[in-house]
Design an enzyme around this catalytic site. Sequence first.
Site, PDB file in Angstrom:
ATOM      1  N   GLU A 107       0.842  -1.193   0.000  1.00 46.16           N
ATOM      2  CA  GLU A 107       0.000   0.000   0.000  1.00 46.16           C
ATOM      3  C   GLU A 107       0.880   1.246   0.000  1.00 46.16           C
ATOM      4  O   GLU A 107       1.793   1.368   0.819  1.00 46.16           O
ATOM      5  CB  GLU A 107      -0.907   0.034   1.235  1.00 46.16           C
ATOM      6  CG  GLU A 107      -2.054  -0.940   1.209  1.00 46.16           C
ATOM      7  CD  GLU A 107      -3.037  -0.723   2.348  1.00 46.16           C
ATOM      8  OE1 GLU A 107      -4.205  -1.093   2.182  1.00 46.16           O
ATOM      9  OE2 GLU A 107      -2.638  -0.193   3.407  1.00 46.16           O
ATOM     10  N   CYS A 108       0.608   2.151  -0.914  1.00 44.26           N
ATOM     11  CA  CYS A 108       1.272   3.451  -0.988  1.00 44.26           C
ATOM     12  C   CYS A 108       2.789   3.281  -0.984  1.00 44.26           C
ATOM     13  O   CYS A 108       3.356   2.843  -1.973  1.00 44.26           O
ATOM     14  CB  CYS A 108       0.786   4.351   0.152  1.00 44.26           C
ATOM     15  SG  CYS A 108       1.052   6.119  -0.163  1.00 44.26           S
ATOM     16  N   GLY A 109       3.481   3.594   0.112  1.00 44.80           N
ATOM     17  CA  GLY A 109       4.922   3.435   0.132  1.00 44.80           C
ATOM     18  C   GLY A 109       5.348   2.012  -0.149  1.00 44.80           C
ATOM     19  O   GLY A 109       6.336   1.763  -0.863  1.00 44.80           O
TER      20      GLY A 109
ATOM     21  N   TYR B 147       3.734  -0.084  -1.981  1.00 46.46           N
ATOM     22  CA  TYR B 147       3.493  -0.269  -3.411  1.00 46.46           C
ATOM     23  C   TYR B 147       4.688   0.218  -4.218  1.00 46.46           C
ATOM     24  O   TYR B 147       5.149  -0.457  -5.157  1.00 46.46           O
ATOM     25  CB  TYR B 147       2.227   0.503  -3.788  1.00 46.46           C
ATOM     26  CG  TYR B 147       1.807   0.485  -5.237  1.00 46.46           C
ATOM     27  CD1 TYR B 147       1.945  -0.637  -6.035  1.00 46.46           C
ATOM     28  CD2 TYR B 147       1.210   1.621  -5.794  1.00 46.46           C
ATOM     29  CE1 TYR B 147       1.521  -0.636  -7.360  1.00 46.46           C
ATOM     30  CE2 TYR B 147       0.773   1.639  -7.103  1.00 46.46           C
ATOM     31  CZ  TYR B 147       0.938   0.503  -7.893  1.00 46.46           C
ATOM     32  OH  TYR B 147       0.513   0.512  -9.201  1.00 46.46           O
TER      33      TYR B 147
ATOM     34  N   SER C  60      -1.316  -0.806  -4.497  1.00 43.06           N
ATOM     35  CA  SER C  60      -2.157   0.362  -4.766  1.00 43.06           C
ATOM     36  C   SER C  60      -1.658   1.529  -3.928  1.00 43.06           C
ATOM     37  O   SER C  60      -0.991   1.342  -2.904  1.00 43.06           O
ATOM     38  CB  SER C  60      -3.614   0.083  -4.424  1.00 43.06           C
ATOM     39  OG  SER C  60      -3.768  -0.020  -3.012  1.00 43.06           O
TER      40      SER C  60
END
Length: 460
Positions: free
Chosen positions: A331-333, A335, A432
Amino acid sequence: MIPATPGFVIAAPRSGSGKTTLTLGLLRAFARRGLRVAGAKCGPDYIDPAFHAAATGRPSFNLDTWAMEPSLVTALAARSGAACDLVICEGLMGLFDGVPSEAGRSGSSADVAAALGWPVLLIHDVGGQSQSAAAQIKGCCDYDPRIRIAGVVLNRVGSERHRRLVSDGIASFGLPVLGALPRSSAIVLPERHLGLVQAEETTELITRLDAMADFVEAHVDLDAVLALATRGQPNVGAHDAAPVRPPGQHIAIARDSAFSFLYPHVLTGWRDAGAALSFFSPLADEAPAADCDCAWLPGGYPELHAAQLASCHCFLDGMRTVATNRPVHGECGGYMVLGRSLTDASGTAHAMLGLLGLETSFGTRKLHLGYRDASLLADSRFGPAGTRLRGHEFHYATVTSDGGDAALASVQDAYGSLPTPSGTRRGNVTGSFFHAIAALREESGLGSAVKLPLSSKERN
């Protein structure tokens, strides 16, 4: 289940009014008095709950009326107050600030207070005001009949004369003034580009929290604040599912200064559903547990540690081994670390895991912020295709290439934007930029908890 523990919501007419200072000061002061007190947080913030937990020694859950179903909000409020004497819920932005939605689902602090039947303790920044502050506070009291503002604390009071002028105006409509915090530049927490520095990174954190407690205790009537707390309303219905489906029986989760943004209620939901969790530090060059059946990279600040991560070969090799036959998600970082490269703010590109074709850069910062309503485009460990996940996105990275990978989900914001592809997937690997907060059960078929046998003893 009802949130039977007395509680209240700390809110303000606007951001920057002092909610965090008052919340942390009260949490720490009540904890030092021996009360069993817990924090909670309105909305999708994942940093404030860590400070709440440090102040009280108890977990703090997010309560989000846009992303969560009403039954989950009340279930988490009840969970927050379990074995506690008091719950203090920190609001977000201004008291009534939210997104367009059906009634009660805007994500505002007012929605949380209304859903739980908790009163509001308003903190108002009176800098540059005197009697006019009363007009704004009166407007907040009258604006939404669902909620009750039970008291106010004044912030940035310049003098005794200033306090008296403001208080006299508020007295005209009977709202009690429970405290007046003087202007102070000493009671602050360090910040960075995504907001506050994380709790575990804050130097002398307990000393800072005790200073906040001393400051609040000296200027606020704690007994009067405690007396305004009210027991919550009956739950709208039991919520017996994990907020987000556990992606495995034994989930190996990265956890250190580069990977720390994971909602406490998600971890608790996974444990309640029977999943075993183990934690590893990529920055310490640790690999995920060899017997895990899923590896998870949360968000955080990998861009600040990209060079170090690129040299952590045990971590890199361990993640690649898991990905050969087991699911991996970021997720985010997290990802960004799953991708081919991450370019830091200085323009230096660092090779990452290469499990996805994603390439990201902080060379040119662009803010991506807001709620996300995601519909999965293919079956995954989060549910079948069509499963809807609600979450939040907050980052400054730019995608320079998606590497041609398939999209993970079709995503809209909370303002009715057209659906757009978001996230990517390749083999067992998914990622994501949005942080999942909860699945919508009516859409995803998650009407009951996913019970998983423990594959190994849970480790911390």
